[in-house]
Design an enzyme around this catalytic site. Structure first.
Site, PDB file in Angstrom:
ATOM      1  N   HIS A 240     -15.926  34.909  23.579  1.00 14.03           N
ATOM      2  CA  HIS A 240     -15.538  33.590  24.086  1.00 14.03           C
ATOM      3  C   HIS A 240     -14.444  33.675  25.136  1.00 14.03           C
ATOM      4  O   HIS A 240     -13.500  34.448  25.034  1.00 14.03           O
ATOM      5  CB  HIS A 240     -15.205  32.602  22.971  1.00 14.03           C
ATOM      6  CG  HIS A 240     -13.971  32.885  22.158  1.00 14.03           C
ATOM      7  ND1 HIS A 240     -12.731  32.423  22.519  1.00 14.03           N
ATOM      8  CD2 HIS A 240     -13.803  33.540  20.990  1.00 14.03           C
ATOM      9  CE1 HIS A 240     -11.843  32.783  21.592  1.00 14.03           C
ATOM     10  NE2 HIS A 240     -12.466  33.469  20.664  1.00 14.03           N
ATOM     11  N   GLU A 286     -14.806  27.995  22.078  1.00 11.94           N
ATOM     12  CA  GLU A 286     -14.974  28.493  20.703  1.00 11.94           C
ATOM     13  C   GLU A 286     -13.844  27.971  19.825  1.00 11.94           C
ATOM     14  O   GLU A 286     -14.051  27.608  18.674  1.00 11.94           O
ATOM     15  CB  GLU A 286     -14.987  30.026  20.697  1.00 11.94           C
ATOM     16  CG  GLU A 286     -15.356  30.636  19.348  1.00 11.94           C
ATOM     17  CD  GLU A 286     -14.177  30.854  18.418  1.00 11.94           C
ATOM     18  OE1 GLU A 286     -14.394  31.112  17.236  1.00 11.94           O
ATOM     19  OE2 GLU A 286     -13.013  30.754  18.852  1.00 11.94           O
ATOM     20  N   GLU A 287     -12.638  27.949  20.378  1.00 14.18           N
ATOM     21  CA  GLU A 287     -11.464  27.695  19.534  1.00 14.18           C
ATOM     22  C   GLU A 287     -11.407  26.283  18.968  1.00 14.18           C
ATOM     23  O   GLU A 287     -11.020  26.097  17.831  1.00 14.18           O
ATOM     24  CB  GLU A 287     -10.172  27.979  20.322  1.00 14.18           C
ATOM     25  CG  GLU A 287     -10.002  29.445  20.725  1.00 14.18           C
ATOM     26  CD  GLU A 287      -9.733  30.364  19.531  1.00 14.18           C
ATOM     27  OE1 GLU A 287      -9.779  29.907  18.382  1.00 14.18           O
ATOM     28  OE2 GLU A 287      -9.490  31.559  19.772  1.00 14.18           O
ATOM     29  N   ASP A 314     -15.414  39.318  18.793  1.00 15.27           N
ATOM     30  CA  ASP A 314     -14.317  38.360  18.640  1.00 15.27           C
ATOM     31  C   ASP A 314     -13.414  38.762  17.487  1.00 15.27           C
ATOM     32  O   ASP A 314     -13.063  37.957  16.632  1.00 15.27           O
ATOM     33  CB  ASP A 314     -14.877  36.944  18.421  1.00 15.27           C
ATOM     34  CG  ASP A 314     -13.787  35.878  18.463  1.00 15.27           C
ATOM     35  OD1 ASP A 314     -12.663  36.182  18.892  1.00 15.27           O
ATOM     36  OD2 ASP A 314     -14.066  34.739  18.045  1.00 15.27           O
TER      37      ASP A 314
END
Ligand SMILES: [Zn+2]
Length: 441
Positions: A240, A286-287, A314
């Site tokens: 990501h 993503e976060e 990740d």
């Protein structure tokens, strides 16, 4: 494989280039936009095919001011960070007595209205492990504390940072979207609050100023190493591009971006590419939302039947320790047959099922098999989501070993005639996050 395992890695150089060019890159920020531009340029420079962006609508939450201190029994400023999507406190902040809970069970047992006029303090320690199991056990606190604070009508919520360091730095992270102002305090500060509460009531002042702006258009960035025999068969390799805003997202997930681009570089330098196409996907958001993963699944729905397997980096920059697969009956046997490739790097072929990452795991419901590269994450949660997540923390030798292991795993998927099958319905549910391969968020 020998070539892939001996090529000098550029993973750390690529990660450093991203972090120094884009900086922090929370969804929708200027850093996010710089990261997208950097990714396009870098993929083109590496000679990838079909380099392009795919639009993703992402949330735009902005951190402003944050301050917390103990009012009584003594004055003590605390190291604090708002959790993602937290609303602001009322003007001037809030001041209230703390009520501590120390387990998920206690949090779940909070009764409606029971914390009116109080601040909830969720104090759950996280142990250091090399496999991320303790993160999986602890991280539910981030969401649950906000959910339960709202139910109990607390004025605010502070959690002990979900991390393993003892620096006076708070770990931010996603907590969903809830009405109660929510922040994390550093681990030393959480331990202080706990000791003070053992002696009597503790009064806390908390002031957060945050902003939720309208959604912004960001992008997934995609490029390919075209397969020489079956270009239509896709091995998806993801990481990501976004990060939290406090540090520069070096280990989360600049390191993963460096790994997947380094694998692409190594494959491009081979005399002939693998049989199947390796598609690099650098995901947006993503976060704090997974909008990038969902947008990819939607845009490529018709093509997912040709995604033979997906994997994601990740889990930071430290060394790879294991690999594992989730697929049809023949997939594990096939991986086991290549054991010596991984043994050369001191990486174990594991017998348990892969989970897939936070982004690639979304494809499980479409039946796409998964591969996991397991890394040593014993250091990772010291840095994760903090202001200390910067490139100087990367150990280039470990990062290079992880790149070689990832290249080996990708070669296994893209070159060997492995039939990964499709996931059966009972394999399609994403298990509870496991921290590492579950893609720490
Ligand atoms: Zn991450």
């Amino acid at each position: 494989v020998e070539r892939l395992q001996s090529t000098p890695s550029q993973a750390t150089a690529l990660t450093t280039s991203l972090c120094d060019t884009a900086g922090p890159r929370l969804s929708g920020s200027s850093g996010d936009a710089r990261a997208v531009a950097w990714a396009v340029e870098t993929m083109q420079r590496l000679g990838l095919a079909h380099v392009h962006t795919e639009p993703v609508t992402v949330p735009r939450w902005v951190r402003g001011e944050e301050e917390a201190h103990v009012v009584a029994p003594l004055y003590q400023p605390l190291a604090v960070a708002a959790l993602g999507s937290s609303p602001s406190t009322p003007d001037g902040g809030i001041e209230a007595d703390l009520v501590e809970v120390t387990s998920l069970e206690q949090l779940e047992a909070l009764a409606p209205h029971s914390l009116a006029g109080k601040i909830l303090f969720a104090n759950l320690p996280m142990a250091r492990t090399n496999d991320g199991a303790s993160y999986a056990a602890t991280v539910p606190v981030r969401r649950l504390a906000s959910v339960q604070a709202a139910l109990a009508q607390a004025e605010g919520v502070v959690i002990r940072s979900v991390g393993t360091d003892h620096n006076r730095l708070a770990h931010t992270g996603a907590q969903g979207d809830h009405p109660v102002p929510a922040a994390a305090v550093s681990v030393p500060d959480a331990e202080l609050l706990h000791r003070l509460l053992g002696r009597g009531p503790v009064r806390l002042a908390l002031r957060l100023v945050t902003r939720e702006e309208p959604p912004v258009q960001s992008a997934n960035v995609v490029g390919e190493v075209l397969g020489r025999e079956h270009p239509e068969e896709i091995v998806l390799l993801g990481a990501h591009l976004d990060s939290w805003d406090l540090g520069t997202g070096a280990v989360d997930d600049g390191a993963g971006v460096g790994l997947v681009l380094d694998v692409a570089r190594a494959l491009k330098e081979l005399a002939r590419p693998p049989r199947r196409t390796v598609r690099i996907v650098l995901y947006a958001n993503e976060e704090n939302g997974l909008a990038g993963a969902r947008a990819y699944a939607e845009a490529h729905g018709a093509e997912l039947a040709h995604h033979v397997v997906a994997l994601e980096a990740d889990s930071g920059s430290d060394r790879a320790v294991g690999v594992r697969v989730l697929g049809g009956p023949g997939a594990r046997e096939a991986l086991r047959e290549r054991q010596r490739w991984f043994q050369a790097l001191d990486v174990e072929v594991r017998e348990d099922d892969a989970h897939g990452g936070a982004d690639t795991g979304v494809l499980r419901t479409a039946g796409v098999p998964q591969l996991d590269l397991r890394q040593d994450v014993s250091r990772y949660f010291d840095l994760h989501h903090t202001a200390n997540d910067t490139v100087d923390k990367i150990d280039a030798a470990q990062h290079a070993q992880a790149a070689h292991a990832l290249a080996t795993l990708v070669w296994f998927a893209a070159e060997e005639a492995v039939d990964f099958g499709r996931l059966m319905p009972e394999q399609q549910d994403t298990p509870r996050r496991e921290g590492q391969a579950g893609g720490p968020r």
